[in-house]
Enzyme design. Structure first.
Site, PDB file in Angstrom:
ATOM      1  N   CYS A  11       9.310 -38.636 -18.041  1.00  0.00           N
ATOM      2  CA  CYS A  11       7.609 -39.001 -18.414  1.00  0.00           C
ATOM      3  C   CYS A  11       7.110 -39.339 -16.922  1.00  0.00           C
ATOM      4  O   CYS A  11       6.220 -39.696 -16.881  1.00  0.00           O
ATOM      5  CB  CYS A  11       7.973 -39.982 -19.188  1.00  0.00           C
ATOM      6  SG  CYS A  11       8.593 -41.876 -18.368  1.00  0.00           S
TER       7      CYS A  11
ATOM      8  N   TYR B 201      12.924 -32.371 -23.621  1.00  0.00           N
ATOM      9  CA  TYR B 201      10.960 -32.451 -23.598  1.00  0.00           C
ATOM     10  C   TYR B 201      10.640 -33.422 -22.156  1.00  0.00           C
ATOM     11  O   TYR B 201      11.241 -33.770 -21.076  1.00  0.00           O
ATOM     12  CB  TYR B 201      11.107 -33.053 -24.564  1.00  0.00           C
ATOM     13  CG  TYR B 201      11.449 -34.926 -24.331  1.00  0.00           C
ATOM     14  CD1 TYR B 201      10.306 -35.700 -23.851  1.00  0.00           C
ATOM     15  CD2 TYR B 201      12.378 -35.660 -24.588  1.00  0.00           C
ATOM     16  CE1 TYR B 201      10.872 -36.965 -23.338  1.00  0.00           C
ATOM     17  CE2 TYR B 201      12.702 -37.613 -24.332  1.00  0.00           C
ATOM     18  CZ  TYR B 201      11.916 -37.835 -23.500  1.00  0.00           C
ATOM     19  OH  TYR B 201      11.890 -39.569 -23.473  1.00  0.00           O
TER      20      TYR B 201
ATOM     21  N   GLY C  38      -7.759  -7.839   4.935  1.00  0.00           N
ATOM     22  CA  GLY C  38      -9.050  -7.307   6.362  1.00  0.00           C
ATOM     23  C   GLY C  38      -8.130  -8.911   7.520  1.00  0.00           C
ATOM     24  O   GLY C  38      -9.235  -8.959   8.571  1.00  0.00           O
TER      25      GLY C  38
ATOM     26  N   ARG D  31      -3.649  -1.395  -5.999  1.00  0.00           N
ATOM     27  CA  ARG D  31      -2.706  -2.560  -6.361  1.00  0.00           C
ATOM     28  C   ARG D  31      -3.551  -3.536  -7.658  1.00  0.00           C
ATOM     29  O   ARG D  31      -4.417  -3.764  -8.308  1.00  0.00           O
ATOM     30  CB  ARG D  31      -3.504  -3.078  -5.362  1.00  0.00           C
ATOM     31  CG  ARG D  31      -4.895  -3.879  -4.861  1.00  0.00           C
ATOM     32  CD  ARG D  31      -4.737  -4.247  -3.605  1.00  0.00           C
ATOM     33  NE  ARG D  31      -6.124  -4.470  -3.000  1.00  0.00           N
ATOM     34  CZ  ARG D  31      -6.314  -4.621  -1.670  1.00  0.00           C
ATOM     35  NH1 ARG D  31      -5.899  -4.858  -1.055  1.00  0.00           N
ATOM     36  NH2 ARG D  31      -7.790  -4.687  -1.739  1.00  0.00           N
TER      37      ARG D  31
ATOM     38  N   HIS E 297      -2.160 -45.776  -8.539  1.00  0.00           N
ATOM     39  CA  HIS E 297      -2.932 -46.695  -9.558  1.00  0.00           C
ATOM     40  C   HIS E 297      -4.018 -45.309  -9.736  1.00  0.00           C
ATOM     41  O   HIS E 297      -4.336 -44.247 -10.955  1.00  0.00           O
ATOM     42  CB  HIS E 297      -3.471 -47.532  -9.661  1.00  0.00           C
ATOM     43  CG  HIS E 297      -4.495 -48.161 -10.417  1.00  0.00           C
ATOM     44  ND1 HIS E 297      -5.309 -48.200 -10.359  1.00  0.00           N
ATOM     45  CD2 HIS E 297      -3.641 -48.520 -11.590  1.00  0.00           C
ATOM     46  CE1 HIS E 297      -6.019 -49.191 -11.810  1.00  0.00           C
ATOM     47  NE2 HIS E 297      -5.245 -48.999 -12.538  1.00  0.00           N
TER      48      HIS E 297
ATOM     49  N   LYS F 205       0.895  -1.079   0.343  1.00  0.00           N
ATOM     50  CA  LYS F 205       0.230  -0.213   0.025  1.00  0.00           C
ATOM     51  C   LYS F 205       1.063   0.903  -0.016  1.00  0.00           C
ATOM     52  O   LYS F 205       0.697   2.252  -0.740  1.00  0.00           O
ATOM     53  CB  LYS F 205      -1.150   0.203   1.170  1.00  0.00           C
ATOM     54  CG  LYS F 205      -1.859   0.880   1.324  1.00  0.00           C
ATOM     55  CD  LYS F 205      -2.743   1.040   2.293  1.00  0.00           C
ATOM     56  CE  LYS F 205      -3.494  -0.212   2.717  1.00  0.00           C
ATOM     57  NZ  LYS F 205      -4.804  -0.413   3.011  1.00  0.00           N
TER      58      LYS F 205
ATOM     59  N   SER G  37      14.683 -41.440 -20.889  1.00  0.00           N
ATOM     60  CA  SER G  37      13.590 -40.933 -19.962  1.00  0.00           C
ATOM     61  C   SER G  37      13.867 -40.809 -18.805  1.00  0.00           C
ATOM     62  O   SER G  37      13.428 -41.544 -18.180  1.00  0.00           O
ATOM     63  CB  SER G  37      12.191 -41.641 -20.415  1.00  0.00           C
ATOM     64  OG  SER G  37      10.739 -41.005 -20.599  1.00  0.00           O
TER      65      SER G  37
ATOM     66  N   MET H 254      -5.191  -7.389   8.891  1.00  0.00           N
ATOM     67  CA  MET H 254      -5.052  -6.371   9.902  1.00  0.00           C
ATOM     68  C   MET H 254      -5.968  -5.314   9.706  1.00  0.00           C
ATOM     69  O   MET H 254      -6.408  -5.584   9.848  1.00  0.00           O
ATOM     70  CB  MET H 254      -3.389  -6.052   9.865  1.00  0.00           C
ATOM     71  CG  MET H 254      -2.873  -7.397   9.664  1.00  0.00           C
ATOM     72  SD  MET H 254      -0.541  -6.960   9.383  1.00  0.00           S
ATOM     73  CE  MET H 254      -0.901  -6.694   7.566  1.00  0.00           C
TER      74      MET H 254
ATOM     75  N   ARG I 219      -3.283   2.745   8.574  1.00  0.00           N
ATOM     76  CA  ARG I 219      -2.929   1.498   7.873  1.00  0.00           C
ATOM     77  C   ARG I 219      -2.320   0.823   8.178  1.00  0.00           C
ATOM     78  O   ARG I 219      -1.082   1.314   7.868  1.00  0.00           O
ATOM     79  CB  ARG I 219      -4.326   1.757   6.771  1.00  0.00           C
ATOM     80  CG  ARG I 219      -5.271   2.200   6.821  1.00  0.00           C
ATOM     81  CD  ARG I 219      -5.619   2.609   5.217  1.00  0.00           C
ATOM     82  NE  ARG I 219      -6.364   3.846   5.155  1.00  0.00           N
ATOM     83  CZ  ARG I 219      -7.700   3.626   4.436  1.00  0.00           C
ATOM     84  NH1 ARG I 219      -8.186   2.608   4.382  1.00  0.00           N
ATOM     85  NH2 ARG I 219      -8.520   5.007   4.697  1.00  0.00           N
TER      86      ARG I 219
HETATM   87  C1  PEP Z   1       8.028 -43.435 -13.411  1.00  0.00           C
HETATM   88  O1  PEP Z   1       8.609 -44.141 -12.482  1.00  0.00           O
HETATM   89  O2  PEP Z   1       7.902 -42.088 -13.187  1.00  0.00           O
HETATM   90  C2  PEP Z   1       7.832 -43.882 -14.576  1.00  0.00           C
HETATM   91  C3  PEP Z   1       6.392 -42.985 -15.179  1.00  0.00           C
HETATM   92  O3  PEP Z   1       7.087 -45.333 -14.319  1.00  0.00           O
HETATM   93  P1  PEP Z   1       5.106 -45.744 -13.964  1.00  0.00           P
HETATM   94  O4  PEP Z   1       5.031 -44.357 -12.936  1.00  0.00           O
HETATM   95  O5  PEP Z   1       4.824 -46.590 -15.003  1.00  0.00           O
HETATM   96  O6  PEP Z   1       6.252 -46.479 -12.655  1.00  0.00           O
END
Ligand code: PEP
Ligand code: MG
Length: 878
Positions: free
Chosen positions: A829, A849, A102, A337, A454, A23, A762, A104, A93
């Site tokens: 991944c 990637y 709100g 603000r 899962h 402020k 990966s 303080m 203030r």
């Molecule tokens: C991992 O382990 O990061 C992976 C992508 O394989 P999963 O989750 O299938 O074990």
């Protein structure tokens, strides 16, 4: 030189936020822009910290500087605090570095006492106004400085109104208010044992101290914890000359956004009241008018406000939230603000500002937080409806979205019920057998399992809302009930699930559907221009792959082949294959699985049409596939020609104490090479067929869970031999590579050796995190939450990549791999591939990637652009 603790508004600027608070810094900035801000000064956040370091006392040099600045203010305005000719009134203030609405305290009209009130009344020829201001001041001061509860004063107001048959506070006349003031002072004395201070200097110092103290009140502490704001920042205090919007019909007060905070449209959005003080707008005592009406009420002033609002927007390069007061036909700006806004408005405003030439494309991208993108992509609950909803339980926000439906406790019943109405599957945990129930449900709720369980992984892949690990639920599968504390829900009862917050509510909550505007598409196209990292998707079938490509995925970065076996006809074949007595028997079932897999691969290749597709060879944690119920065991026993007892013995021999560290991944490929060979053959057949149909094919065959050089050298050799044979046999070529997942710490340490046999790496950071920490990815939620609360872990390492541990291992692997193969393709991944913070880290260590679930592809595209821009941290809405 003595340290400067107090700054006149003319001495600061917007970049001094950490010292002057949001402020104070903005008031100073507005002053320098020539905007009409009531004069004043700011006591710094460092003064607040010094107050605490000094045993909760304001240091003499700070007091001195406050008095000096007060004198400057008095000179500037031509009024003096406590003066009986021309008394100055000020507001006091708080002003923290990050806005804490709100949380303080604020005191208005400071400087009034028995004498100055009379002067004020006479000068303005308005006793009602003067005594109304005085009673408000006593009430605020008593509450903020001395902790006298508000209701004690409210009781007096209620009684006076009742006695006189008034409906509103504003019905009280000057005589009533005079009496109210006397009663308020008496309450003050009774509650504090002291007279209400008539010394205005004493009022000021006590008020400043009270604002410092309010930094550590309970609600401020809780707010800071919830919004990850450090306790060490302290608050600044702003002392500012009062301007009054309640002195007559040419006065008023209001709040307005420079654009619409809901839609982002370029139009003023706000409200105001004629003849009122700021708190009247907030308290809802009178219904405010729409800001557009000001154009008729006070046309010149309206125009002036529109100009100021545009000027502030241009200057701050962002949409503003502005407070103003009109005193005697003159416009004053009390605060500006950056405005809070809906995710949709975040995008609309950012893109509009680029189009208007106010900000760059890069700045626009940095303004979009991944939480906001998430909300744009998924349905959310309507805010008002959510406020009234009754929370049932809270788990992990495993997959975003909002869903309402009738609860069912088994996949079969969920599938059946889904034919008549929306269903939510509630399970202790899910397993491959539940897949059809998951497909039929609007949302999935589980009692156990973490962010890579899962349920979480599969739901995320489907873009389905999911909350995991609601540990206080008790599910009785027999009675078909769900119990949380005293509440018992039966099969068919309705609940609402918020996958973005992890909260589950009983009953129905209204929804707002996902929005995907043209401007958002534009922003994404900018992100693609800017980013360097490629974005692939984890997709296990043609449908997911198509969704991912629609979201802009450049290929499939992980196809978990075991997920292709979940459907009922396949799962029984897989089970029989696993439970087969010997290789010969196993090959029999593998031969039946091969065409099924091949057909699935073919469909993915066709959809990908030349984009690379990474197929991971089988990696089932075996326990997920072993039959559990007696009926299934009986059927399988019959089909594979053994007795139930023999089959049970076999299941027992396969069952593992530690399945996630057991006979899975390439270990399975080593012990039963025929499984991986079947898959390599299915891939080759699908690729050859797709090529014959005129499609380009680029396939990566990925070997999971490698920890030893010999595992990959052995398996690679066998796979290449088979693929080459197929290519030769059918005289049709296709692009293929063989590489590995890096999921085991040992693999990181010997990455130079592993790279000899791999065309790509990966990083499977789900397993890599599990094995680096030694935390089971399916059970860790039991203590991770407590670790977070105790500040032992800053965040769940299965959600945000662990920078100091897991990332270090990845970096070792990256460097070692490049020693062997400088141009090796490197990516990620694990679930972290769709998390903005983790993506920034992946870019830092040079990954080329990321691959993530289809519904996170857009987040990843934006995060990858942020990484290219050099963002360190994701955008926050603090
Ligand atoms: C991992 O382990 O990061 C992976 C992508 O394989 P999963 O989750 O299938 O074990
Ligand atoms: Mg893994």
């Amino acid at each position: 030189m003595t340290k400067k603790y107090v700054y006149n508004f003319s001495e600061g600027n917007k970049d001094m936020r950490s010292l002057l608070g949001g402020k104070g810094a903005n008031l100073a900035e507005m002053k320098s822009l020539g905007i009409n801000v009531p004069p004043g000064f700011t006591i710094t956040t460092e003064s607040c910290n010094s107050y605490y370091e000094n045993g909760e006392r304001i240091k003499p040099e700070i007091l001195k500087q406050i008095n000096e600045q007060l004198e400057i203010l008095e000179k500037e305005i031509g009024k003096k605090l406590g003066c009986l000719e021309n008394p100055l009134l000020v507001s006091v203030r708080s002003g923290a570095v990050y806005s804490m609405p709100g949380m303080m305290d604020t005191i208005l009209n400071l400087g009034l006492n028995d004498e100055t009130t009379i002067v004020l009344a006479k000068k303005n020829n308005n006793y009602r106004f003067a005594y109304d201001s005085y009673r408000r001041f006593i009430q605020m001061f008593s509450d903020v400085v001395m902790g006298v509860e508000k209701y004690k004063f409210e009781e007096v107001l209620t009684r006076v109104k009742q006695e006189n048959g008034y409906e509103q506070d504003s019905d009280m006349n000057e005589k009533d208010l005079f009496k109210v003031v006397e009663e308020f002072k008496a309450i003050y004395k009774k509650e504090t044992g002291k007279e209400f201070p008539m010394s205005v200097k004493e009022q000021l110092m006590l008020a400043v101290e009270a604002v410092f103290k309010s930094w550590n009140n309970n609600r401020a502490k809780v707010y800071r914890r919830l919004h990850s704001i450090s306790d060490k920042l302290g608050t600044a205090v702003n002392i500012q000359a009062m301007v009054f919007g309640n002195m007559g019909e040419n006065c008023g007060t209001g709040v307005s956004f420079s654009r619409n905070p809901v839609t982002g449209e370029d139009e003023l959005f706000g409200e105001y009241l004629i003849n009122a003080q700021g708190e009247d707008v907030v308290a809802g005592i009178r219904t405010p008018k729409n800001i557009s009406v000001l154009e008729e009420d006070m046309p010149n002033l309206y125009k002036e406000f529109v100009d100021i609002s545009k000027k502030l927007e241009k200057h701050y390069k962002d949409m503003q939230d502005i407070e103003f007061t009109i005193e005697d036909g003159k416009l004053y700006i009390l605060q500006t603000r950056n405005a809070k806004r809906t995710p949709n408005a975040v995008v609309e405003v950012a893109v509009s500002l680029v189009e208007e030439g106010v900000i760059t494309k890069e700045e626009a991208i940095l303004r979009i937080g991944s939480d906001e993108v998430n909300k744009l992509l998924h349905a959310t609950f309507e805010e008002k409806s959510l406020k009234n909803a009754k929370q049932l339980t809270q788990g992990l926000a495993a997959s975003p979205g909002a869903a309402t439906g009738h609860i069912y406790f088994s996949a079969e019943e969920a599938v059946e019920a889904a034919k008549k109405y929306p269903v939510i599957l509630v399970r202790e945990e899910t397993s491959p057998e539940d897949i059809e129930g998951m497909v039929s449900s609007q949302a999935i709720v589980t009692l156990r399992g973490g962010m890579t369980s899962h349920a979480a992984v599969v739901a995320r892949g489907m873009g389905k809302c999911c909350v995991c690990g609601c540990q206080n639920m008790i599910i009785d599968y027999k009675d078909k009930t769900l119990r949380v504390s005293d509440e018992v829900l039966n099969e068919g009862d309705v609940i609402s699930v918020d996958g973005s917050s992890g909260k589950v509510y009983s009953g129905e909550v209204e929804k707002v559907e996902a929005q995907f505007s043209e401007r958002f598409k534009k922003l994404l196209s900018w992100a693609d221009e800017i980013r360097e990292m490629r974005v692939f998707a984890n997709a296990d079938n043609e449908t997911d792959a198509k969704v991912a490509f629609d979201f802009g995925a450049e290929g499939v970065g992980l196809c978990r082949t075991e997920h292709m076996f979940f459907e009922e006809d396949r799962i029984s074949l897989v089970r029989k294959m696993i439970l087969a007595a010997d290789t010969q028997e196993r090959v029999k079932f593998l031969d039946r699985l091969q065409p099924i897999q091949s057909e699935d691969f073919y469909k993915i290749f066709k959809a990908a049409d030349g984009k690379s597709v990474n197929i991971r060879l089988l990696d089932p944690p075996l326990h997920e596939f072993l039959p559990k119920d007696d009926k299934t065991i009986e059927v399988i026993a019959e089909e594979i020609g053994v007795t139930v007892a023999q089959l049970n013995a076999k299941i027992k021999s396969i069952a593992e104490f530690n399945p996630m560290m057991g006979h899975r991944g390439c270990r399975l490929g080593m012990t039963y090479p025929e499984i991986y060979l079947m898959q390599a053959k299915a891939i080759s057949a699908a690729a050859i067929r797709a090529r014959k149909d005129g499609h380009e094919v680029t396939v990566e065959i990925m070997i999971p869970l490698v920890g030893l050089e010999k595992e990959i050298s052995y398996l690679r050799e066998k796979i290449v031999e088979l693929v080459e044979k197929e290519i030769h046999l059918y005289a049709t070529d296709f692009n293929y590579k063989v590489g590995t997942m890096i999921e085991i710490p040992r693999a990181c340490l010997i990455a130079d050796k592993v790279a000899k046999h791999a065309d790509f790496f990966s990083f499977g950071t789900n397993d890599l995190t599990q094995l680096t920490f030694g935390y089971s990815r399916d059970d860790a939620e039991k203590f991770i939450d407590i670790y977070k609360k105790k500040n032992i872990l800053e965040s769940d390492p299965f959600v945000h990549l662990d920078e100091s541990g897991v990332l270090q291992l990845m970096e070792i692997a990256v460097n070692k791999a490049r020693q062997t193969k400088p141009n090796i393709k490197l990516g990620i991944c694990g679930e972290h591939g769709g998390d903005e913070k983790s993506i920034l880290l992946c870019s830092k260590i040079g990954l080329g990637y990321v691959s993530c679930s289809p519904y996170r592809v857009i987040i990843a595209r934006i995060a990858a652009a942020k990484a290219a821009i050099g963002a360190e941290e994701s955008a926050t809405t603090k």
